[in-house]
Design a protein around this motif. Structure first.
Motif, PDB file in Angstrom:
ATOM      1  N   SER A  35     101.359  14.086  26.099  1.00 41.07           N
ATOM      2  CA  SER A  35     100.318  15.037  26.492  1.00 41.07           C
ATOM      3  C   SER A  35     100.349  16.285  25.621  1.00 41.07           C
ATOM      4  CB  SER A  35     100.473  15.418  27.969  1.00 41.07           C
ATOM      5  OG  SER A  35     100.271  14.298  28.789  1.00 41.07           O
ATOM      6  N   TYR A  64      91.038  15.569  28.799  1.00 45.42           N
ATOM      7  CA  TYR A  64      92.252  15.532  29.614  1.00 45.42           C
ATOM      8  C   TYR A  64      92.390  14.185  30.321  1.00 45.42           C
ATOM      9  CZ  TYR A  64      95.775  16.608  33.069  1.00 45.42           C
ATOM     10  OH  TYR A  64      96.907  16.568  33.845  1.00 45.42           O
ATOM     11  N   LEU A 113      95.195  11.441  29.722  1.00 44.20           N
ATOM     12  CA  LEU A 113      96.020  11.187  30.910  1.00 44.20           C
ATOM     13  C   LEU A 113      96.157   9.684  31.150  1.00 44.20           C
ATOM     14  CD1 LEU A 113      97.460  12.693  33.265  1.00 44.20           C
ATOM     15  CD2 LEU A 113      95.352  12.394  34.570  1.00 44.20           C
ATOM     16  N   ALA A 132      98.585   8.516  28.592  1.00 39.60           N
ATOM     17  CA  ALA A 132      99.913   9.085  28.869  1.00 39.60           C
ATOM     18  C   ALA A 132     100.629   8.261  29.934  1.00 39.60           C
ATOM     19  CB  ALA A 132      99.776  10.542  29.315  1.00 39.60           C
TER      20      ALA A 132
END
Length: 146
Positions: free
Chosen positions: A21, A123, A127, A130
């Protein structure tokens, strides 16, 4: 499952996810670090304001706690499987928890009256990936130390 293996997988998976991230945040010039976003939500500060260390610790604590919950479910699945988990199942699990993470963060941002100003689309995309990183690192640690 040995507690040491679980704890090591937990630590390494969350750190790998956080590192991913951080890297994506630098590449896309956005704040993507989960622990920082959590600390800002808790403190109510903007990204321009410095948080008290208590908020930073709470951000990390919550991030590790949620990671531990996901990993616990993962460990149960592995115990049932009793065999080496194939790569494709690991990626599927990472994708599922990635979608759950996106849903969880979406709800969290809606609950807060003044969520941090971030690139939400970017994001959520990072995410998702991630969480696949999280899953892959967990698989490597579990299989390596099995």
């Amino acid at each position: 499952m040995k507690i040491f293996v679980f704890l090591l997988a937990w630590f390494m998976s969350v750190v790998a996810m956080s590192s991913f991230s951080t890297l994506m945040g630098h590449i896309f010039d956005s704040e993507f670090r989960e622990e920082i976003i959590l600390s800002k939500l808790i403190s109510g500060n903007s990204f321009n304001q410095k948080d008290h260390s208590v908020y930073s610790i709470l951000g990390w604590f919550i991030h590790f706690l949620v990671g531990g919950l996901f990993l616990y479910v993962y460990a149960i699945i592995w115990e049932w499987n009793l065999a080496n988990l194939p790569l494709w199942e690991t990626i599927v699990f990472g994708s599922v928890i990635g979608f759950l993470g996106i849903i969880g963060w979406s709800i969290t941002f809606k609950i807060y009256h003044d969520p941090p100003k971030i690139n939400f689309k970017g994001y959520y995309i990072q995410l998702f990936f991630a969480h696949i990183v999280f899953s892959l690192v967990a698989m490597i640690v579990f299989q390596w130390l099995r």
